[in-house]
Design an enzyme around this catalytic site. Structure first.
Site, short mmCIF file in Angstrom:
data_model
loop_
_atom_site.label_atom_id
_atom_site.label_comp_id
_atom_site.label_asym_id
_atom_site.label_seq_id
_atom_site.Cartn_x
_atom_site.Cartn_y
_atom_site.Cartn_z
N LYS A 13 57.52 -17.19 18.13
CA LYS A 13 56.79 -17.99 18.01
C LYS A 13 55.32 -18.40 17.78
CE LYS A 13 58.82 -19.94 21.78
NZ LYS A 13 59.46 -18.78 22.26
N ARG A 85 60.77 -28.10 25.88
CA ARG A 85 61.39 -27.01 26.38
C ARG A 85 62.94 -27.54 26.90
NH1 ARG A 85 58.17 -22.55 25.77
NH2 ARG A 85 58.93 -20.75 27.29
N ARG A 124 55.48 -5.56 23.64
CA ARG A 124 54.52 -6.49 23.46
C ARG A 124 53.24 -6.20 24.45
NH1 ARG A 124 55.37 -12.95 23.63
NH2 ARG A 124 56.66 -12.42 25.48
N ARG A 164 64.29 -15.74 31.92
CA ARG A 164 63.79 -16.65 30.92
C ARG A 164 64.96 -17.03 29.74
NH1 ARG A 164 58.88 -12.94 28.96
NH2 ARG A 164 58.33 -14.51 27.32
P1 AP5 Z 1 55.69 -13.52 19.84
O1 AP5 Z 1 55.05 -14.12 18.91
O2 AP5 Z 1 54.54 -13.21 21.28
O3 AP5 Z 1 57.01 -14.34 20.57
P2 AP5 Z 1 56.92 -15.75 21.21
O4 AP5 Z 1 58.54 -16.48 20.96
O5 AP5 Z 1 55.70 -16.56 21.03
O6 AP5 Z 1 57.18 -15.45 22.76
P3 AP5 Z 1 56.85 -16.06 24.19
O7 AP5 Z 1 57.30 -15.04 25.10
O8 AP5 Z 1 55.50 -16.09 24.29
O9 AP5 Z 1 57.86 -17.03 24.26
P4 AP5 Z 1 58.24 -17.89 25.42
O10 AP5 Z 1 58.87 -19.00 25.04
O11 AP5 Z 1 59.00 -17.00 26.41
O12 AP5 Z 1 56.88 -17.75 26.29
P5 AP5 Z 1 55.70 -19.11 26.41
O13 AP5 Z 1 54.41 -18.33 26.54
O14 AP5 Z 1 55.93 -20.21 25.41
O15 AP5 Z 1 56.47 -12.27 19.66
C1 AP5 Z 1 56.87 -11.54 20.69
C2 AP5 Z 1 56.65 -9.81 20.42
O16 AP5 Z 1 57.50 -9.45 19.11
C3 AP5 Z 1 55.11 -9.55 20.16
O17 AP5 Z 1 54.75 -8.25 20.41
C4 AP5 Z 1 54.94 -9.50 18.59
O18 AP5 Z 1 53.98 -8.80 18.03
C5 AP5 Z 1 56.37 -8.90 18.22
N1 AP5 Z 1 56.75 -10.13 16.83
C6 AP5 Z 1 56.79 -10.98 16.62
N2 AP5 Z 1 57.53 -11.46 15.43
C7 AP5 Z 1 57.95 -10.32 15.04
C8 AP5 Z 1 58.68 -9.63 13.82
N3 AP5 Z 1 59.19 -10.44 12.91
N4 AP5 Z 1 58.91 -8.36 13.69
C9 AP5 Z 1 58.62 -7.52 14.62
N5 AP5 Z 1 57.97 -7.85 15.62
C10 AP5 Z 1 57.70 -8.99 15.96
O19 AP5 Z 1 56.05 -19.52 27.96
C11 AP5 Z 1 55.85 -18.64 29.13
C12 AP5 Z 1 56.34 -19.57 30.42
O20 AP5 Z 1 55.39 -20.76 30.44
C13 AP5 Z 1 57.57 -20.22 30.36
O21 AP5 Z 1 58.70 -18.98 30.80
C14 AP5 Z 1 57.39 -21.31 31.41
O22 AP5 Z 1 57.25 -20.80 32.75
C15 AP5 Z 1 56.03 -21.81 30.92
N6 AP5 Z 1 56.08 -22.87 29.75
C16 AP5 Z 1 55.85 -22.84 28.66
N7 AP5 Z 1 56.06 -23.87 27.91
C17 AP5 Z 1 56.56 -24.68 28.76
C18 AP5 Z 1 56.99 -26.14 28.79
N8 AP5 Z 1 56.85 -26.57 27.69
N9 AP5 Z 1 57.98 -26.63 29.85
C19 AP5 Z 1 57.85 -25.97 31.00
N10 AP5 Z 1 57.52 -24.61 31.07
C20 AP5 Z 1 56.58 -23.96 30.11
#
Ligand code: AP5
Length: 208
Positions: A13, A85, A124, A164
């Site tokens: 994402k 979420r 990552r 997660r």
């Molecule tokens: P990346 O682009 O970082 O993936 P992502 O989907 O953004 O992953 P996140 O882990 O950040 O998502 P998440 O939803 O778990 O965490 P968030 O920060 O929102 O890519 C991942 C890896 O793959 C990277 O190394 C990248 O280079 C690689 N990659 C990407 N695309 C690729 C491809 N096509 N091919 C190969 N490699 C690729 O949330 C974290 C925490 O915050 C949650 O657990 C929760 O505690 C809290 N939180 C956040 N939002 C909320 C909400 N709305 N409500 C409540 N709690 C929340």
């Protein structure tokens, strides 16, 4: 344009948000990044947010909705990464947008298998300064923008990832049908290179 990306953790994402922002001049709103900024402080509230994030648990809806409200007040051209979420956030978001005469244009569901995501989690690395995301098989790399040493996120262990993913299946997946019923949901294949996935997204939102 208001665009939401829904996907399991580590599906890309953030990576796709950056590509979309660069091409479409759109504001990137990542609740994960906003929360990680909060965790850099040392007060009681910040520590409680940090503790939950490190366990892979969702932060309470009222905190998230306040963050979102502050962000959208001055912009109607946004990509939402990691929000909503759960159904409660999705419903509250609809009301919030209605109040300011905005709407959701596209909800893109990035479809990908869990096995691929576990590999992405292991490789990552992130910049602690600008939040840029990288993939490496070994540590000791620097951010190409800030020249700061890259780090692993505390929630990027396979154990926390399981949690997660479970939270995603139980709380986030139901919003896919919610948006399908509103007629704004589009499914894209997210199992490909970054450029291939971006091309799939462009087919939905149109070339600039
Ligand atoms: P990346 O682009 O970082 O993936 P992502 O989907 O953004 O992953 P996140 O882990 O950040 O998502 P998440 O939803 O778990 O965490 P968030 O920060 O929102 O890519 C991942 C890896 O793959 C990277 O190394 C990248 O280079 C690689 N990659 C990407 N695309 C690729 C491809 N096509 N091919 C190969 N490699 C690729 O949330 C974290 C925490 O915050 C949650 O657990 C929760 O505690 C809290 N939180 C956040 N939002 C909320 C909400 N709305 N409500 C409540 N709690 C929340």
């Amino acid at each position: 344009m208001n665009l939401i990306l829904i996907a399991p953790p580590a599906a890309g994402k953030g990576t796709q948000s950056e590509l979309i922002c660069n091409s479409y001049n759109i504001n990137h709103i990542s609740t994960g990044d906003l929360l990680r900024e909060i965790t850099k402080k040392n007060d009681e509230f910040s520590l409680s947010v940090k503790e939950k994030m490190e366990k892979g648990l969702l932060i309470s809806d009222d905190i998230i909705l306040k963050l979102i409200k502050d962000e959208i007040i001055n912009s109607n051209n946004n990509i939402f990464d990691g929000f909503p979420r759960n159904l409660e956030q999705a419903k509250a978001f609809d009301l919030m947008l209605k109040e300011i005469n905005q709407k959701i244009d596209y909800v893109i569901y990035m479809d990908i298998d869990k096995e691929i995501l576990e590999k992405r989690i292991s490789s990552r690395y992130v910049c602690p300064n600008c939040n840029s995301v990288y993939s490496f098989n070994e540590p000791d790399h620097e951010c190409s923008k800030c020249s700061v040493k890259l780090i692993k996120r505390k929630d990027d262990t396979l154990e926390v990832y399981e949690n997660r993913y479970k939270v995603y299946e139980e709380s986030t997946k139901p919003i896919i049908n919610y948006y399908k019923n509103q007629g704004v949901l589009y499914c894209v294949d997210a199992d490909g290179s970054k450029e291939e996935v971006f091309a799939n997204i462009k087919k939905v939102i149109g070339e600039i």
